[in-house]
Write an enzyme that holds these catalytic residues in place. Structure first.
Site, mmCIF file in Angstrom:
data_model
loop_
_atom_site.group_PDB
_atom_site.id
_atom_site.type_symbol
_atom_site.label_atom_id
_atom_site.label_comp_id
_atom_site.label_asym_id
_atom_site.label_seq_id
_atom_site.Cartn_x
_atom_site.Cartn_y
_atom_site.Cartn_z
ATOM 1 N N VAL A 158 0.845 -1.196 0.000
ATOM 2 C CA VAL A 158 0.000 0.000 0.000
ATOM 3 C C VAL A 158 0.878 1.243 0.000
ATOM 4 C CG1 VAL A 158 -1.744 1.294 1.275
ATOM 5 C CG2 VAL A 158 -1.851 -1.203 1.193
ATOM 6 N N LYS A 159 0.582 2.154 -0.910
ATOM 7 C CA LYS A 159 1.346 3.392 -1.015
ATOM 8 C C LYS A 159 0.619 4.511 -0.278
ATOM 9 C CE LYS A 159 3.218 4.245 -5.065
ATOM 10 N NZ LYS A 159 3.348 4.437 -6.537
ATOM 11 N N VAL A 160 1.352 5.166 0.616
ATOM 12 C CA VAL A 160 0.798 6.307 1.340
ATOM 13 C C VAL A 160 1.772 7.469 1.212
ATOM 14 C CG1 VAL A 160 -0.424 4.821 2.986
ATOM 15 C CG2 VAL A 160 1.850 5.686 3.570
#
Length: 215
Positions: free
Chosen positions: A79-81
């Site tokens: 997951v990219k944040v």
């Protein structure tokens, strides 16, 4: 060094995966928009092609909704944040649940230090965007690698992003960066050298003169 390809074009991914060089894929909202397809459909298809992490980006900016999006995406992806206070809160929460998290939009060594402390699996310094404003993107990679080496308990890998040309890849590899995510055209640049092309042509020309056939 692990290679990821930065695209949501499934045909490109299939072609490059056939080379055996791909360790994973990264996407972002802009790449999904260019694909013209629903995000979850694209990510599911990519996950079936490549063995490694597939990056899919949250689009919420507040921690609560970002965490919800991250949990929905987390079944098959890293997951990219974004590197914001809410992004790091989300990183910490998802990492504690065993989810791989890629903290993106990193432009300083201080930010990279924070991401490692928050438990990020990957930190993505955007080297090309720093070069665009007259700063040295590869200098940042060197700074981050130097800091991370001082603290062996950090498990965060440096994922070099916004790569513009093959020299970015070579320089990052010399510095010991763990991963690079490359646009398809840059990955293909790594194959190219004029002497390889010229040498192959000479061999084939000479072979044609023999009049022979292997098959």
């Amino acid at each position: 060094m692990k290679f990821l390809v930065d695209t949501a074009d499934v045909a490109e991914i299939k072609d490059l995966a056939a080379s055996g060089l791909l360790d994973g894929v990264t996407t972002n909202p802009s790449l999904i928009m260019k694909s013209g397809r629903p995000l979850l459909d694209v990510i599911q298809e990519i996950c079936a092609i490549v063995p490694g992490p597939v990056g899919a980006e949250t689009v919420a900016t507040d921690h609560k909704k970002m965490l919800e999006e991250g949990r929905k995406l987390a079944k098959n992806v890293a997951v990219k944040v974004p590197l914001t206070p809410d992004g790091l809160k989300t990183c910490k929460a998802l990492a504690s649940e065993g989810t791989m998290v890629n903290v993106t939009l990193c432009f300083s060594a201080a930010q990279a230090l924070l991401a490692a402390k928050a438990g990020a699996s990957f930190i993505s310094p955007f080297v090309g965007r720093l070069d665009d404003i007259g700063q040295d993107g590869m200098h940042l990679i060197g700074e981050i690698m130097t800091i991370y080496r001082q603290y062996p308990h950090f498990k965060t890998e440096v994922l070099v992003a916004s790569v513009r040309h093959s020299q970015h890849v070579i320089q990052a590899a010399k510095l010991g960066a763990h991963v690079a995510t490359l646009p398809p055209n840059v990955l293909r640049q790594l194959f190219k050298h004029a002497l390889t092309d010229n040498g192959l042509k000479a061999f084939l020309d000479d072979w044609a003169k023999t009049g022979q056939s292997i098959l």
